[in-house]
Design a protein around this motif. Structure first.
Motif, PDB file in Angstrom:
ATOM      1  N   SER A   4       0.822  -1.204   0.000  1.00 39.17           N
ATOM      2  CA  SER A   4       0.000   0.000   0.000  1.00 39.17           C
ATOM      3  C   SER A   4       0.862   1.264   0.000  1.00 39.17           C
ATOM      4  CB  SER A   4      -0.931   0.008   1.215  1.00 39.17           C
ATOM      5  OG  SER A   4      -0.166   0.093   2.393  1.00 39.17           O
ATOM      6  N   PHE A   5       2.159   1.096  -0.135  1.00 39.74           N
ATOM      7  CA  PHE A   5       3.042   2.258  -0.134  1.00 39.74           C
ATOM      8  C   PHE A   5       4.096   2.057  -1.204  1.00 39.74           C
ATOM      9  CE2 PHE A   5       6.296  -0.243   1.899  1.00 39.74           C
ATOM     10  CZ  PHE A   5       5.592  -1.115   2.688  1.00 39.74           C
ATOM     11  N   SER A   6       4.681   3.150  -1.626  1.00 41.27           N
ATOM     12  CA  SER A   6       5.690   3.067  -2.673  1.00 41.27           C
ATOM     13  C   SER A   6       7.042   2.724  -2.072  1.00 41.27           C
ATOM     14  CB  SER A   6       5.776   4.406  -3.406  1.00 41.27           C
ATOM     15  OG  SER A   6       6.348   5.383  -2.551  1.00 41.27           O
ATOM     16  N   LYS A   7       7.925   2.215  -2.907  1.00 39.43           N
ATOM     17  CA  LYS A   7       9.284   1.906  -2.454  1.00 39.43           C
ATOM     18  C   LYS A   7       9.984   3.182  -2.001  1.00 39.43           C
ATOM     19  CE  LYS A   7      10.030  -2.204  -5.253  1.00 39.43           C
ATOM     20  NZ  LYS A   7      10.803  -2.820  -6.307  1.00 39.43           N
ATOM     21  N   LYS A   8       9.667   4.296  -2.664  1.00 41.93           N
ATOM     22  CA  LYS A   8      10.276   5.584  -2.320  1.00 41.93           C
ATOM     23  C   LYS A   8       9.840   6.011  -0.913  1.00 41.93           C
ATOM     24  CE  LYS A   8      10.912  10.185  -4.292  1.00 41.93           C
ATOM     25  NZ  LYS A   8      10.535  11.088  -5.379  1.00 41.93           N
ATOM     26  N   TRP A  10       8.747   4.046   1.467  1.00 49.94           N
ATOM     27  CA  TRP A  10       9.313   3.092   2.422  1.00 49.94           C
ATOM     28  C   TRP A  10      10.777   3.437   2.697  1.00 49.94           C
ATOM     29  CZ3 TRP A  10      13.147  -0.750   2.268  1.00 49.94           C
ATOM     30  CH2 TRP A  10      13.148  -1.613   3.363  1.00 49.94           C
ATOM     31  N   ALA A  11      11.524   3.757   1.658  1.00 51.23           N
ATOM     32  CA  ALA A  11      12.941   4.113   1.815  1.00 51.23           C
ATOM     33  C   ALA A  11      13.082   5.381   2.656  1.00 51.23           C
ATOM     34  CB  ALA A  11      13.597   4.304   0.448  1.00 51.23           C
ATOM     35  N   ALA A  12      12.198   6.349   2.440  1.00 49.57           N
ATOM     36  CA  ALA A  12      12.242   7.591   3.220  1.00 49.57           C
ATOM     37  C   ALA A  12      11.952   7.306   4.688  1.00 49.57           C
ATOM     38  CB  ALA A  12      11.239   8.600   2.663  1.00 49.57           C
ATOM     39  N   ALA A  13      10.991   6.436   4.960  1.00 53.77           N
ATOM     40  CA  ALA A  13      10.663   6.071   6.346  1.00 53.77           C
ATOM     41  C   ALA A  13      11.848   5.364   6.993  1.00 53.77           C
ATOM     42  CB  ALA A  13       9.416   5.178   6.379  1.00 53.77           C
ATOM     43  N   LYS A  14      12.459   4.416   6.279  1.00 49.30           N
ATOM     44  CA  LYS A  14      13.619   3.680   6.805  1.00 49.30           C
ATOM     45  C   LYS A  14      14.768   4.634   7.126  1.00 49.30           C
ATOM     46  CE  LYS A  14      14.182  -0.389   6.991  1.00 49.30           C
ATOM     47  NZ  LYS A  14      14.052  -1.298   8.108  1.00 49.30           N
ATOM     48  N   LYS A  15      14.938   5.658   6.300  1.00 44.90           N
ATOM     49  CA  LYS A  15      16.008   6.644   6.509  1.00 44.90           C
ATOM     50  C   LYS A  15      15.864   7.319   7.875  1.00 44.90           C
ATOM     51  CE  LYS A  15      17.774  10.961   4.606  1.00 44.90           C
ATOM     52  NZ  LYS A  15      17.549  12.015   3.628  1.00 44.90           N
ATOM     53  N   HIS A  16      14.611   7.492   8.314  1.00 46.02           N
ATOM     54  CA  HIS A  16      14.339   8.141   9.599  1.00 46.02           C
ATOM     55  C   HIS A  16      14.179   7.129  10.732  1.00 46.02           C
ATOM     56  CE1 HIS A  16      13.976  12.102   7.833  1.00 46.02           C
ATOM     57  NE2 HIS A  16      13.204  11.591   6.900  1.00 46.02           N
ATOM     58  N   GLY A  17      14.413   5.848  10.445  1.00 40.86           N
ATOM     59  CA  GLY A  17      14.349   4.828  11.490  1.00 40.86           C
ATOM     60  C   GLY A  17      12.973   4.231  11.715  1.00 40.86           C
ATOM     61  N   TYR A  18      12.064   4.432  10.774  1.00 41.16           N
ATOM     62  CA  TYR A  18      10.707   3.901  10.901  1.00 41.16           C
ATOM     63  C   TYR A  18      10.426   2.900   9.795  1.00 41.16           C
ATOM     64  CZ  TYR A  18      10.182   7.517  14.362  1.00 41.16           C
ATOM     65  OH  TYR A  18      10.352   8.297  15.471  1.00 41.16           O
ATOM     66  N   ARG A  19       9.295   2.203   9.920  1.00 44.68           N
ATOM     67  CA  ARG A  19       8.947   1.154   8.964  1.00 44.68           C
ATOM     68  C   ARG A  19       7.903   1.584   7.943  1.00 44.68           C
ATOM     69  NH1 ARG A  19      10.409  -4.133  11.369  1.00 44.68           N
ATOM     70  NH2 ARG A  19      11.171  -3.694  13.445  1.00 44.68           N
ATOM     71  N   SER A  20       7.309   2.757   8.137  1.00 46.93           N
ATOM     72  CA  SER A  20       6.311   3.224   7.180  1.00 46.93           C
ATOM     73  C   SER A  20       6.215   4.744   7.233  1.00 46.93           C
ATOM     74  CB  SER A  20       4.935   2.618   7.489  1.00 46.93           C
ATOM     75  OG  SER A  20       4.380   3.210   8.647  1.00 46.93           O
ATOM     76  N   SER A  21       5.630   5.301   6.184  1.00 50.52           N
ATOM     77  CA  SER A  21       5.450   6.751   6.157  1.00 50.52           C
ATOM     78  C   SER A  21       4.403   7.174   7.181  1.00 50.52           C
ATOM     79  CB  SER A  21       5.065   7.223   4.751  1.00 50.52           C
ATOM     80  OG  SER A  21       3.900   6.561   4.310  1.00 50.52           O
TER      81      SER A  21
END
Length: 153
Positions: A4-8, A10-21
């Motif tokens: 339900s979310f884009s790879k972009k 998801w990558a942005a969320a991971k950059k901030h230490g989270y698993r989703s936007s």
């Protein structure tokens, strides 16, 4: 199964230490509103034919656990039903990306309907700020005297 979310996102969320936007959105909401929280700071044991642990997304100082959910799978629902039965003194609430989403293609039941049936409080897209100010007799073994908002930085 499509996400339900884009790879972009998801990558942005991971950059901030989270698993989703959605988790990033909640973290920003907490920070902007001066709400202290801990992110995935503890594990809750539950039984399911074998020993398992559940890691809550956010824990507020008042003991309320806030779960951010984009997809709310059958496995998630089963787990949360069992955790609720095994830990009745925990106050777990959900913030859904879309609380009107159906639990399956063939069901008329929405995520919100399931929560209502289980007597679990929920919100759509954003957490009501009132949750952060509520008081109750909820089990809160997870919050130290020092608040840990390191993930917000």
């Amino acid at each position: 199964m499509s996400r339900s979310f884009s790879k972009k996102a998801w990558a942005a969320a991971k950059k901030h230490g989270y698993r989703s936007s959605l988790e990033v959105t909640l973290q920003k909401f907490f920070t902007e509103n001066g709400v202290t929280f801990k992110y995935e700071s503890t594990k809750i044991q539950w039984e399911d034919r074998r020993f398992r642990k559940y890691t809550p997304d956010f824990i507020l100082p008042n003991g309320i656990i806030v779960e951010a959910k984009g997809l709310f799978t059958a496995e998630d629902r089963r787990k949360h039903k069992e955790v609720k039965e095994q830990h009745p003194n925990l106050e777990i609430r959900f913030v859904f990306e879309n609380s009107k989403r159906k639990i399956s293609k063939v069901s008329k039941t929405t995520y919100a309907d399931w929560c209502d049936k289980m007597k679990i409080k929920h919100a759509n897209k954003a957490m009501p700020i009132e949750w952060a100010h509520e008081t109750g007799n909820w089990l809160n073994l997870f919050f130290d005297k020092e608040y840990d908002n390191a993930a917000a930085e």
